[in-house]
Design a protein around this motif. Structure first.
Motif, PDB file in Angstrom:
ATOM      1  N   TRP A 289       7.693  -4.686 -38.550  1.00  0.00           N
ATOM      2  CA  TRP A 289       7.838  -5.970 -38.227  1.00  0.00           C
ATOM      3  C   TRP A 289       9.261  -6.499 -37.491  1.00  0.00           C
ATOM      4  O   TRP A 289       9.199  -7.354 -36.546  1.00  0.00           O
ATOM      5  N   PRO A 290      10.186  -5.866 -37.757  1.00  0.00           N
ATOM      6  CA  PRO A 290      11.599  -6.096 -37.115  1.00  0.00           C
ATOM      7  C   PRO A 290      11.528  -6.024 -35.784  1.00  0.00           C
ATOM      8  O   PRO A 290      12.235  -6.775 -35.037  1.00  0.00           O
ATOM      9  N   PHE A 291      10.873  -5.043 -35.136  1.00  0.00           N
ATOM     10  CA  PHE A 291      10.650  -4.935 -33.773  1.00  0.00           C
ATOM     11  C   PHE A 291      10.019  -5.981 -33.032  1.00  0.00           C
ATOM     12  O   PHE A 291      10.156  -6.368 -32.000  1.00  0.00           O
TER      13      PHE A 291
ATOM     14  N   GLN B 254      17.058 -18.380 -32.018  1.00  0.00           N
ATOM     15  CA  GLN B 254      16.568 -17.124 -32.583  1.00  0.00           C
ATOM     16  C   GLN B 254      15.552 -17.104 -33.834  1.00  0.00           C
ATOM     17  O   GLN B 254      16.109 -18.038 -34.759  1.00  0.00           O
ATOM     18  N   GLY B 255      14.479 -16.781 -33.814  1.00  0.00           N
ATOM     19  CA  GLY B 255      13.608 -16.688 -35.204  1.00  0.00           C
ATOM     20  C   GLY B 255      12.892 -18.256 -35.278  1.00  0.00           C
ATOM     21  O   GLY B 255      12.446 -18.283 -36.345  1.00  0.00           O
TER      22      GLY B 255
ATOM     23  N   GLU C 192      11.597   4.565 -35.057  1.00  0.00           N
ATOM     24  CA  GLU C 192      11.726   4.661 -36.296  1.00  0.00           C
ATOM     25  C   GLU C 192      12.147   5.993 -37.177  1.00  0.00           C
ATOM     26  O   GLU C 192      12.794   6.147 -37.940  1.00  0.00           O
TER      27      GLU C 192
ATOM     28  N   PRO D 208       7.942 -14.536 -41.159  1.00  0.00           N
ATOM     29  CA  PRO D 208       8.232 -13.287 -41.768  1.00  0.00           C
ATOM     30  C   PRO D 208       7.406 -12.833 -42.909  1.00  0.00           C
ATOM     31  O   PRO D 208       7.420 -11.284 -42.965  1.00  0.00           O
TER      32      PRO D 208
ATOM     33  N   GLU E 176       7.000  -3.070 -43.230  1.00  0.00           N
ATOM     34  CA  GLU E 176       8.383  -3.565 -43.356  1.00  0.00           C
ATOM     35  C   GLU E 176       9.413  -3.027 -42.234  1.00  0.00           C
ATOM     36  O   GLU E 176      10.231  -3.373 -42.013  1.00  0.00           O
ATOM     37  N   ALA E 177       8.931  -1.766 -41.992  1.00  0.00           N
ATOM     38  CA  ALA E 177       9.531  -1.220 -40.668  1.00  0.00           C
ATOM     39  C   ALA E 177       9.116  -1.426 -39.557  1.00  0.00           C
ATOM     40  O   ALA E 177      10.018  -1.422 -38.457  1.00  0.00           O
TER      41      ALA E 177
ATOM     42  N   GLU F 220       9.627  -9.473 -34.608  1.00  0.00           N
ATOM     43  CA  GLU F 220      10.412 -10.328 -34.936  1.00  0.00           C
ATOM     44  C   GLU F 220      11.717 -10.577 -34.006  1.00  0.00           C
ATOM     45  O   GLU F 220      11.934 -11.945 -33.717  1.00  0.00           O
ATOM     46  N   ASP F 221      11.938  -9.559 -33.625  1.00  0.00           N
ATOM     47  CA  ASP F 221      13.263  -9.534 -32.619  1.00  0.00           C
ATOM     48  C   ASP F 221      12.723  -9.766 -31.014  1.00  0.00           C
ATOM     49  O   ASP F 221      12.703  -9.413 -30.322  1.00  0.00           O
TER      50      ASP F 221
ATOM     51  N   ARG G 244       4.286 -11.713 -41.625  1.00  0.00           N
ATOM     52  CA  ARG G 244       4.397 -10.696 -40.375  1.00  0.00           C
ATOM     53  C   ARG G 244       3.726 -10.989 -39.431  1.00  0.00           C
ATOM     54  O   ARG G 244       2.982 -10.133 -38.834  1.00  0.00           O
TER      55      ARG G 244
END
Length: 167
Positions: free
Chosen positions: A26-28, A51-52, A163, A87, A23-24, A30-31, A90
């Protein structure tokens, strides 16, 4: 010769991030348009799309310096189109749609997988980078696989570093 032109290069690189949960991480990934934050390139930005959402296109580039002071610098670039993004699972996939690197056809799938179940923050996660590519002139399959492996390791180190600085 016709048979040889039908061959595709297919491979996968995997890197583990012990102690960093999916969960920490994935945002990297996903962006999609800010790849330069965790990948060894100079710039990455949105060219078109939402975006996305599949269809989003990013431009990525790096300046490559020559071997000595007399050599010119070259900008290597690629435009990449987001094909799928999930998402919940992931994962995302993208293809190179234009470039000066040598790709004729290149599709990659990136997945962030928890090591021991979904909430295993302390157990960590792994990033899987699968790819299918036409052979590239001047490159061997091992050259491409090594590039992806070293880039993925760089990404994992950078994400871990970012992180840690946030916590």
């Amino acid at each position: 010769m016709a048979e040889e032109s039908k061959l595709k290069w297919e491979g996968k690189a995997i890197v583990e991030l012990p102690g960093t949960g999916a969960e920490a991480v994935w945002p990297f990934l996903e962006d999609f348009c800010n790849l330069h934050k965790c990948f060894p390139i100079d710039t990455s930005y949105q060219v078109e799309g939402i975006q996305g959402q599949p269809g989003l296109i990013r431009y990525c580039a790096s300046t490559i310096k020559g071997d000595d002071a007399a050599d010119e610098t070259t900008i290597k670039w690629a435009k990449e189109k987001l094909l799928t993004i999930d998402p919940v699972q992931r994962c995302l996939s993208y293809e190179t749609v234009d470039n000066n690197i040598g790709f004729k056809s290149y599709v990659a799938t990136l997945k962030v997988v928890p090591v021991n179940g979904d909430d295993a923050k302390l157990a960590g996660c792994k990033i899987e980078w699968g790819f299918v590519s036409d052979p590239m002139e001047g490159w061997s399959f091992q050259d491409l696989k090594s590039y992806i492996e070293s880039s993925l390791q760089f990404m994992a180190n950078k994400i871990d570093q970012l992180e840690c600085s946030e916590n």
